[in-house]
Design an enzyme around this catalytic site. Structure first.
Site, PDB file in Angstrom:
ATOM      1  N   ARG A 208       0.814  -1.211   0.000  1.00 51.83           N
ATOM      2  CA  ARG A 208       0.000   0.000   0.000  1.00 51.83           C
ATOM      3  C   ARG A 208       0.853   1.269   0.000  1.00 51.83           C
ATOM      4  O   ARG A 208       0.435   2.292  -0.544  1.00 51.83           O
ATOM      5  CB  ARG A 208      -0.948   0.002   1.194  1.00 51.83           C
ATOM      6  CG  ARG A 208      -2.107  -0.949   0.977  1.00 51.83           C
ATOM      7  CD  ARG A 208      -3.075  -0.934   2.112  1.00 51.83           C
ATOM      8  NE  ARG A 208      -4.360  -1.467   1.702  1.00 51.83           N
ATOM      9  CZ  ARG A 208      -5.312  -1.842   2.540  1.00 51.83           C
ATOM     10  NH1 ARG A 208      -5.133  -1.742   3.832  1.00 51.83           N
ATOM     11  NH2 ARG A 208      -6.442  -2.320   2.086  1.00 51.83           N
TER      12      ARG A 208
ATOM     13  N   LYS B  71     -19.094 -15.869   3.063  1.00 54.65           N
ATOM     14  CA  LYS B  71     -20.540 -15.752   3.286  1.00 54.65           C
ATOM     15  C   LYS B  71     -21.320 -15.174   2.110  1.00 54.65           C
ATOM     16  O   LYS B  71     -20.875 -14.230   1.472  1.00 54.65           O
ATOM     17  CB  LYS B  71     -20.786 -14.854   4.489  1.00 54.65           C
ATOM     18  CG  LYS B  71     -20.383 -15.496   5.788  1.00 54.65           C
ATOM     19  CD  LYS B  71     -20.641 -14.517   6.898  1.00 54.65           C
ATOM     20  CE  LYS B  71     -20.375 -15.154   8.253  1.00 54.65           C
ATOM     21  NZ  LYS B  71     -20.447 -14.121   9.302  1.00 54.65           N
TER      22      LYS B  71
ATOM     23  N   GLY C 107     -10.033  -8.301  -0.132  1.00 57.29           N
ATOM     24  CA  GLY C 107      -8.769  -8.370   0.593  1.00 57.29           C
ATOM     25  C   GLY C 107      -8.182  -9.763   0.660  1.00 57.29           C
ATOM     26  O   GLY C 107      -6.989  -9.968   0.411  1.00 57.29           O
TER      27      GLY C 107
ATOM     28  N   GLY D  21     -12.619  -3.719   0.961  1.00 57.89           N
ATOM     29  CA  GLY D  21     -13.987  -3.250   1.159  1.00 57.89           C
ATOM     30  C   GLY D  21     -14.424  -2.266   0.080  1.00 57.89           C
ATOM     31  O   GLY D  21     -15.567  -2.294  -0.388  1.00 57.89           O
TER      32      GLY D  21
HETATM   33  P1  ADP Z   1     -12.530 -11.348   0.186  1.00 57.18           P
HETATM   34  O1  ADP Z   1     -11.789 -10.724   1.347  1.00 57.18           O
HETATM   35  O2  ADP Z   1     -11.629 -11.685  -0.939  1.00 57.18           O
HETATM   36  O3  ADP Z   1     -13.717 -10.537  -0.217  1.00 57.18           O
HETATM   37  P2  ADP Z   1     -14.038 -13.039   1.966  1.00 57.18           P
HETATM   38  O4  ADP Z   1     -13.626 -12.170   3.092  1.00 57.18           O
HETATM   39  O5  ADP Z   1     -15.449 -13.022   1.538  1.00 57.18           O
HETATM   40  O6  ADP Z   1     -13.098 -12.763   0.688  1.00 57.18           O
HETATM   41  O7  ADP Z   1     -13.730 -14.569   2.302  1.00 57.18           O
HETATM   42  C1  ADP Z   1     -12.436 -15.031   2.569  1.00 57.18           C
HETATM   43  C2  ADP Z   1     -12.466 -16.164   3.549  1.00 57.18           C
HETATM   44  O8  ADP Z   1     -13.392 -17.154   3.155  1.00 57.18           O
HETATM   45  C3  ADP Z   1     -11.130 -16.844   3.688  1.00 57.18           C
HETATM   46  O9  ADP Z   1     -10.617 -16.614   4.970  1.00 57.18           O
HETATM   47  C4  ADP Z   1     -11.455 -18.327   3.457  1.00 57.18           C
HETATM   48  O10 ADP Z   1     -10.805 -19.181   4.368  1.00 57.18           O
HETATM   49  C5  ADP Z   1     -12.950 -18.375   3.680  1.00 57.18           C
HETATM   50  N1  ADP Z   1     -13.565 -19.520   3.032  1.00 57.18           N
HETATM   51  C6  ADP Z   1     -13.541 -19.841   1.727  1.00 57.18           C
HETATM   52  N2  ADP Z   1     -14.168 -21.010   1.513  1.00 57.18           N
HETATM   53  C7  ADP Z   1     -14.596 -21.443   2.711  1.00 57.18           C
HETATM   54  C8  ADP Z   1     -15.302 -22.613   3.155  1.00 57.18           C
HETATM   55  N3  ADP Z   1     -15.686 -23.546   2.305  1.00 57.18           N
HETATM   56  N4  ADP Z   1     -15.558 -22.726   4.465  1.00 57.18           N
HETATM   57  C9  ADP Z   1     -15.172 -21.768   5.336  1.00 57.18           C
HETATM   58  N5  ADP Z   1     -14.516 -20.663   4.981  1.00 57.18           N
HETATM   59  C10 ADP Z   1     -14.219 -20.495   3.694  1.00 57.18           C
HETATM   60 MG    MG Z   2     -12.242 -10.621   3.450  1.00 57.00          MG
END
Ligand code: ADP
Ligand code: MG
Length: 420
Positions: free
Chosen positions: A41, A224, A377, A400
């Site tokens: 960053r 989620k 992230g 975010g």
């Molecule tokens: P980003 O930050 O890229 O938007 P998220 O914060 O939505 O992504 O999700 C990232 C997290 O989701 C990671 O820590 C990963 O371990 C978790 N994750 C992915 N698949 C699963 C799963 N099947 N069960 C539980 N956690 C999961």
């Molecule tokens: Mg995340």
């Protein structure tokens, strides 16, 4: 997409004091040693800083870092929620760990010049150092969140920050989704333009959303459904294909009557998942869901694992990655794409045994001719960790912020800037 905000190139900054909001919220070593574990960053802010200094501006840089308790009262409240007693010295220590002093040091190394560090944000030290600042010099204010008015977007704080400068430049893409005093409030008191990082992020991501090279494939995963509803909904309006993986896939599976065992499940969102499947069908968007899954007997790196068909996860087991058939299907779907937007890992990539799905997608993206954009992230961290970062067209510096941008939401830190 035509970028429609004024940038540093559109104004004269020579000899002027420029308040520059950066996103220096870098990860630090957990031991409190002040070691920056990833300076990406800080590097991302260099083109704008260098440009301003070359133009003869006096740069007053600022940023937030972490989530400090700005007052002892708020610290005591947080401690009480954890059932802990609050001590003044512990609060002061917690603030010290979120000082931007290590950033000043690293920035100085990267720029090859002194970075003057202020002991406060708008206090006497900052005011004096800002007043004395000469063209070509750079001052870094302390963590903006040490001021309680920052997250409340208090006009008094915004005004005090603005009073030190003549121009406001925002280049903090990672913070533009927040209407805080230093990210939006100050624009009420100074001519406000963007730096090169915000411009690049909005041109690349905005271009892919507004006028994508087709077919546009969106890969959505992560933990989620509830945190990605806005993104799924908005991308269903734009994309040709949507691929669902990660923890959110199990809510889709359960909605179809599948057995998901102990997998991540948001039962409240099953109806929404069904709605999205219907919306995709109505719009002629191809929506791909996992056909198999790697499930584990516990949530741990050393769990026993087996591959089962989607919707057939045995009791006591939980899905932690997409299975090999799904990997094949998804990699094929990525072939021939014009643009791929990826947000959310395919599995628990933090555990090497369950990183295969995420890695296979990263590898597939690295081999396409498509424009590849990574938002989120954890997705950015996954691509980096797996060694594919330099193969992507663009990895967003704002988790975010990129998410909210992909949801089609207005970003207050951008909306407040002057139109071109
Ligand atoms: P980003 O930050 O890229 O938007 P998220 O914060 O939505 O992504 O999700 C990232 C997290 O989701 C990671 O820590 C990963 O371990 C978790 N994750 C992915 N698949 C699963 C799963 N099947 N069960 C539980 N956690 C999961
Ligand atoms: Mg995340």
């Amino acid at each position: 997409m035509n970028y429609n905000k004024k940038t540093v190139k559109d104004i004269d900054v020579k000899g002027k004091k420029v308040l520059l909001r950066c996103d220096f919220n870098v990860p630090m070593a957990k031991d409190g040693s002040g070691v920056i574990t990833d300076d990406k960053r800080i590097r991302a802010a260099l083109p704008t800083i260098q440009y301003l200094l070359d133009q003869g501006a006096a740069v007053i840089a600022c940023s937030h870092m972490g989530k400090p308790a700005a007052t002892f009262e708020s610290y005591a409240k947080k401690q009480a929620e954890k059932g802990k007693e609050a001590k003044k010295e512990d609060w002061e220590k917690s603030l010290k760990q979120l000082s931007l002093a290590p950033v000043a040091e690293r920035l100085s190394e990267l720029l090859g010049k002194d970075v003057i560090m202020a002991a406060d944000v708008v206090g006497p030290d900052a005011q004096a150092k800002a007043a004395a600042l000469q063209p070509g010099q750079i001052l870094l204010l302390e963590n903006t969140r040490f001021e309680k008015g920052e997250t409340k977007n208090d006009p008094a704080l915004a005004k005090a920050m603005a009073s030190m400068a003549e121009v406001y430049v925002s280049d903090a893409f990672g913070a533009v989704h927040r209407a805080h005093a230093s990210t939006a409030g100050v624009a009420d008191y100074l001519p406000a333009v963007s730096g090169f990082l915000i411009q690049k992020e909005l041109e690349v991501i905005g271009g892919a959303l507004a006028n994508p090279k087709r077919p546009l494939v969106a890969i959505l995963g992560g933990s989620k459904v509830s945190s990605k509803i806005g993104v799924i909904n908005n991308l269903l309006e734009i994309a040709d294909t949507i691929i669902i993986g990660g923890g959110m896939a199990y809510t889709f599976s359960a909605a179809e009557g599948g057995k998901v065992g102990n997998s991540l499940l948001e039962a409240d969102w099953e109806d929404y998942a069904k709605e999205m499947v219907q919306k995709a069908a109505d719009k002629g968007v191809k929506l791909l869901l996992p056909v198999d899954t790697v499930c584990a007997d516990k949530f741990a790196p050393d769990a026993n694992s087996q591959v089962v068909k989607a919707g057939e996860i045995p009791d006591g087991w939980e899905g932690l990655d997409i299975g090999p058939e799904t990997v094949k299907l998804y990699c094929e779907a990525v072939q021939g794409a014009g643009t791929v937007i990826w947000n959310g890992p395919m599995g628990v990539f933090e555990f090497p045994a369950f990183a295969k799905g995420t890695e296979a997608i990263a590898e597939a993206l690295s081999k396409t001719d498509a424009i590849t954009i990574i938002g989120g992230g954890d997705s950015a961290a996954a691509v980096q960790q797996l060694g594919y970062a330099d193969k992507m067209t663009h990895i967003s510096t704002g988790g975010g912020a990129s998410l909210e941008f992909m949801e089609g939401k207005e970003l207050p830190g951008v909306a407040c800037l002057l139109d071109a």
